[in-house]
Design an enzyme around this catalytic site. Structure first.
Site, PDB file in Angstrom:
ATOM      1  N   GLY A  15       0.838  -2.123   5.995  1.00  0.00           N
ATOM      2  CA  GLY A  15       0.135  -1.478   5.152  1.00  0.00           C
ATOM      3  C   GLY A  15      -0.654  -0.133   5.749  1.00  0.00           C
ATOM      4  N   ASN A  17       0.531   2.945   5.572  1.00  0.00           N
ATOM      5  CA  ASN A  17       0.606   3.853   4.675  1.00  0.00           C
ATOM      6  C   ASN A  17      -0.618   3.764   3.388  1.00  0.00           C
ATOM      7  OD1 ASN A  17       2.714   6.006   4.753  1.00  0.00           O
ATOM      8  ND2 ASN A  17       3.864   4.329   5.106  1.00  0.00           N
ATOM      9  N   ARG A  94      10.899  -5.176  -2.012  1.00  0.00           N
ATOM     10  CA  ARG A  94      11.598  -5.970  -3.251  1.00  0.00           C
ATOM     11  C   ARG A  94      12.409  -4.913  -3.665  1.00  0.00           C
ATOM     12  NH1 ARG A  94      12.450 -10.448  -1.790  1.00  0.00           N
ATOM     13  NH2 ARG A  94      13.499 -11.038  -3.674  1.00  0.00           N
ATOM     14  N   HIS A 112      10.238   6.805   2.017  1.00  0.00           N
ATOM     15  CA  HIS A 112      11.167   6.373   2.807  1.00  0.00           C
ATOM     16  C   HIS A 112      11.252   6.900   4.232  1.00  0.00           C
ATOM     17  CE1 HIS A 112      15.336   4.582   3.214  1.00  0.00           C
ATOM     18  NE2 HIS A 112      15.684   5.839   3.713  1.00  0.00           N
ATOM     19  N   GLU A 145      16.903   4.654 -10.808  1.00  0.00           N
ATOM     20  CA  GLU A 145      17.660   3.210 -10.688  1.00  0.00           C
ATOM     21  C   GLU A 145      18.362   3.045  -9.534  1.00  0.00           C
ATOM     22  OE1 GLU A 145      19.021   2.422 -14.680  1.00  0.00           O
ATOM     23  OE2 GLU A 145      17.326   3.438 -15.497  1.00  0.00           O
ATOM     24  N   GLY A 146      18.683   4.153  -8.731  1.00  0.00           N
ATOM     25  CA  GLY A 146      19.275   3.993  -7.484  1.00  0.00           C
ATOM     26  C   GLY A 146      18.628   3.429  -6.535  1.00  0.00           C
TER      27      GLY A 146
END
Ligand code: GRF
Length: 224
Positions: A15, A17, A94, A112, A145-146
């Site tokens: 954590g 970030n 997840r 990311h 969705e990717g």
């Protein structure tokens, strides 16, 4: 300073970030309230960071649910109970279903640790080193969705140095993550972000400053 959004932060790990977000809320740069920090892992170190900041926490262990959908419904219920209207993924490990992504569409962002679209997925510092990339960095993006494919809000570029290990590169990237994530959330909270197809524009962002290699350039640290 009035909180313009109620943030929900989803974590699975240490954590750092989350800590950067909590710090920038506390010092007034980020005009949000953190309404909930939720982890799928009860041992996530970030839960203690949240408690220290007196933020409500929830643990929703994915293993206790029969399907991804019921797990995500439980998460969504907790976020709604807490009045969350903007969800930040901060090391949440997840994969999210199209149902969840659509449910929070335009209000779901991720960080990311690579310069997307290069090196999506996991073990990205290893990938960047193995590829021989001279630069890597980090990306804050809306979630679609990717896997790591959503519209890019901001990126910071970090050099790959000759002696870098996975760990040293990850640390250099992480330092930039802590700068750009609160900034991206501030832009959203201030309603300065517009989406046109894949392209994101930021109202009133300073022009790109090649000295900082952050695009768009950051608001001044003392901006309130
Ligand atoms: C960060 O590198 C982030 O980019 C990735 O997971 C890591 C989480 O680190 N998605 P932390 O838990 O915020 O320290």
């Amino acid at each position: 300073m009035t909180a313009r959004r109620t943030l929900g932060v989803l974590i699975s790990g240490g954590g750092t970030n989350l800590q950067a977000i909590l710090d920038r809320v506390a010092d007034g740069f980020l005009p949000c309230r953190v309404g909930l920090v939720l982890s799928n892992d009860p041992t996530a170190g970030g839960l203690e960071r949240a408690r220290r900041a007196r933020v409500t926490t929830a643990v929703v262990p994915h293993g206790e649910f029969g399907s991804r959908e019921t797990f995500e419904q439980a998460i969504t219920a907790r976020l709604e109970e807490a009045g969350v209207d903007l969800v930040a993924l901060a090391g949440f490990m997840r994969l999210l279903s199209p149902w969840f992504v659509r449910r929070w569409s335009g209000r779901l962002v991720n960080i990311h640790p690579a310069l997307l679209p290069a090196f999506p997925g996991t073990h990205v510092q290893r990938q960047a080193l193995a590829y021989g990339a001279r630069f890597s960095g980090c990306t804050v993006h809306f979630v679609d969705e990717g896997t790591d494919t959503g519209p890019i809000i901001v990126q910071a570029v970090v050099p790959v140095l000759p002696d870098d290990s996975e760990e040293s590169l990850a640390q250099r990237i992480l330092a930039e993550e802590h700068r750009i994530y609160p900034q991206a959330l501030r832009w959203i909270a201030e309603d300065r972000v517009r989406l046109d197809g894949r392209r994101v524009t930021i109202a009133h962002a300073a022009a790109f400053d090649s000295r900082t290699v952050v695009n768009p350039a950051l608001d001044p640290p003392d901006a309130r």
